[in-house]
Design an enzyme around this catalytic site. Structure first.
Site, PDB file in Angstrom:
ATOM      1  N   ASP A 153     -28.586  30.191 -29.126  1.00 45.18           N
ATOM      2  CA  ASP A 153     -29.348  29.811 -30.314  1.00 45.18           C
ATOM      3  C   ASP A 153     -29.039  30.782 -31.451  1.00 45.18           C
ATOM      4  O   ASP A 153     -28.711  31.953 -31.229  1.00 45.18           O
ATOM      5  CB  ASP A 153     -30.848  29.838 -30.020  1.00 45.18           C
ATOM      6  CG  ASP A 153     -31.282  28.727 -29.080  1.00 45.18           C
ATOM      7  OD1 ASP A 153     -30.584  27.705 -29.015  1.00 45.18           O
ATOM      8  OD2 ASP A 153     -32.320  28.898 -28.407  1.00 45.18           O
ATOM      9  N   ARG A 154     -29.196  30.290 -32.655  1.00 46.93           N
ATOM     10  CA  ARG A 154     -28.873  31.092 -33.839  1.00 46.93           C
ATOM     11  C   ARG A 154     -29.610  32.435 -33.845  1.00 46.93           C
ATOM     12  O   ARG A 154     -29.032  33.476 -34.181  1.00 46.93           O
ATOM     13  CB  ARG A 154     -29.211  30.291 -35.099  1.00 46.93           C
ATOM     14  CG  ARG A 154     -28.866  30.999 -36.400  1.00 46.93           C
ATOM     15  CD  ARG A 154     -29.053  30.059 -37.573  1.00 46.93           C
ATOM     16  NE  ARG A 154     -28.639  30.694 -38.829  1.00 46.93           N
ATOM     17  CZ  ARG A 154     -28.482  30.034 -39.971  1.00 46.93           C
ATOM     18  NH1 ARG A 154     -28.696  28.742 -40.016  1.00 46.93           N
ATOM     19  NH2 ARG A 154     -28.101  30.666 -41.056  1.00 46.93           N
TER      20      ARG A 154
END
Length: 335
Positions: A153-154
């Site tokens: 995930d970012r």
């Protein structure tokens, strides 16, 4: 009769002439349709299949079907094509380039492991101009092959693998489908700071996860649901604090948001998690300097192609997460 494709795109000069491409050992075994899609950026997949059906793409001077698997030494003929010109990618800043160079924690002939900074998406798209993989390709313009082995995930920092050879990508993605590094698979180890006291008897969470899309189509949310995919995470306590628990999490399966949702399922959501966490606790976390969920891919264990020993790579906590733990020193509990 002109055999040149008439697909209605502006001409990209890279594909304006007939090309003959020789397949090397690393590309051997790949389906011809996937090989073409990877090389003909801007050409719709449907048009790739049309080129194959019409015989405009040839292998060793002969027609092939889409499921033909290439062999080392095969010569692929590409016809002239009118390919959509892509907008030039956002240029990598010197600051990000230096940061990513310093974040490389493992490299050999076929693999890079990067300690991904928080806030950096793994690839561009959906409003992201430049992701990790695009940045690395700009940093290594002579690299023939750079592909993500998996994703983070970012806002999750830590270990992420980038294959430098297709053979490594195949090997490692197969290993991801296995269970542990000791049996030929890959073990992922995360550090997570959860709200509250983690239940003492819970070391394994097995709960099916169902991925849903929000109405916008851009947002994903995951829920515990009997119709979801089987999902297992192993948890162990690293340190207990007055209001929090530092956990080591080992996902046995690899579902979207798995650790975050399994922690929430046990009433101990990750601190700073805006999607699955506690809003009040997250506001308090911001006072500690935490502006994202506290989740870090701290280590990877894997077996490289042709090797028998397990390789372990570790990524130190990013400065923001380490700073939170430092502020919590006075809240440590015994046992």
């Amino acid at each position: 009769m002109n055999n040149q494709s008439t697909i209605a795109f502006d001409l990209d000069e890279r594909f304006s002439q007939v090309q003959y491409l020789e397949v090397d050992a690393d590309q051997s075994g790949q389906r011809i349709d996937n090989y073409l899609v990877a090389r003909l950026k801007g050409v719709p997949r449907t048009h790739v299949y049309k080129l194959l059906r019409k015989g405009e793409v040839r292998v060793n001077k002969g027609r092939v079907k889409a499921d033909y698997r290439l062999h080392a030494g095969d010569v692929v003929r590409l016809p002239p094509l009118k390919v959509a010109k892509k907008a030039p990618p956002k240029q990598l800043s010197q600051g990000l380039g230096r940061a990513l160079e310093a974040a490389i924690i493992y490299e050999d002939d076929g693999l890079l492991v990067v300690n991904k900074p928080p806030g950096l998406a793994v690839h561009g798209g959906s409003g992201v101009d430049l992701g990790l993989i695009e940045a690395l390709r700009q940093m290594r313009p002579d690299a023939r092959y750079l592909e993500l082995v998996h994703r983070l995930d970012r806002d999750t920092s830590g270990c992420i693998m980038i294959a430098k050879k297709r053979s490594y990508l195949r090997h490692l993605q197969q290993a991801l489908r296995d269970k542990t590094a000791g049996r030929g698979g890959i073990t992922k180890i995360y550090q997570a700071l959860a709200l509250g006291g983690w239940p003492k008897r819970v070391s394994r969470v097995s709960a099916p996860l169902l991925k849903l899309e929000q109405s916008s189509g851009l947002e994903r949310i995951v829920k515990i649901h009997p119709e979801g995919k089987p999902s297992i995470t192993e948890f162990s306590v690293v340190q207990r604090y007055r209001d929090y628990t530092l956990l080591e999490a080992r996902p046995v399966t690899g579902r979207t948001h798995q650790i975050r949702v399994h922690a929430q399922f046990k009433q101990c959501p990750l601190l700073g998690d805006e999607k699955y966490g506690d809003d009040g606790a997250n506001r308090e976390a911001q006072k500690l300097g935490l502006k994202r969920h506290f989740l870090h891919a701290s280590a990877l264990m894997f077996v490289l192609p042709g090797a028998s020993d397990v390789t372990r790579v570790e990524a130190p906590l990013s400065a923001d997460l380490a700073g939170v733990l430092q502020l919590l020193e006075s809240q440590k509990l015994e046992g």
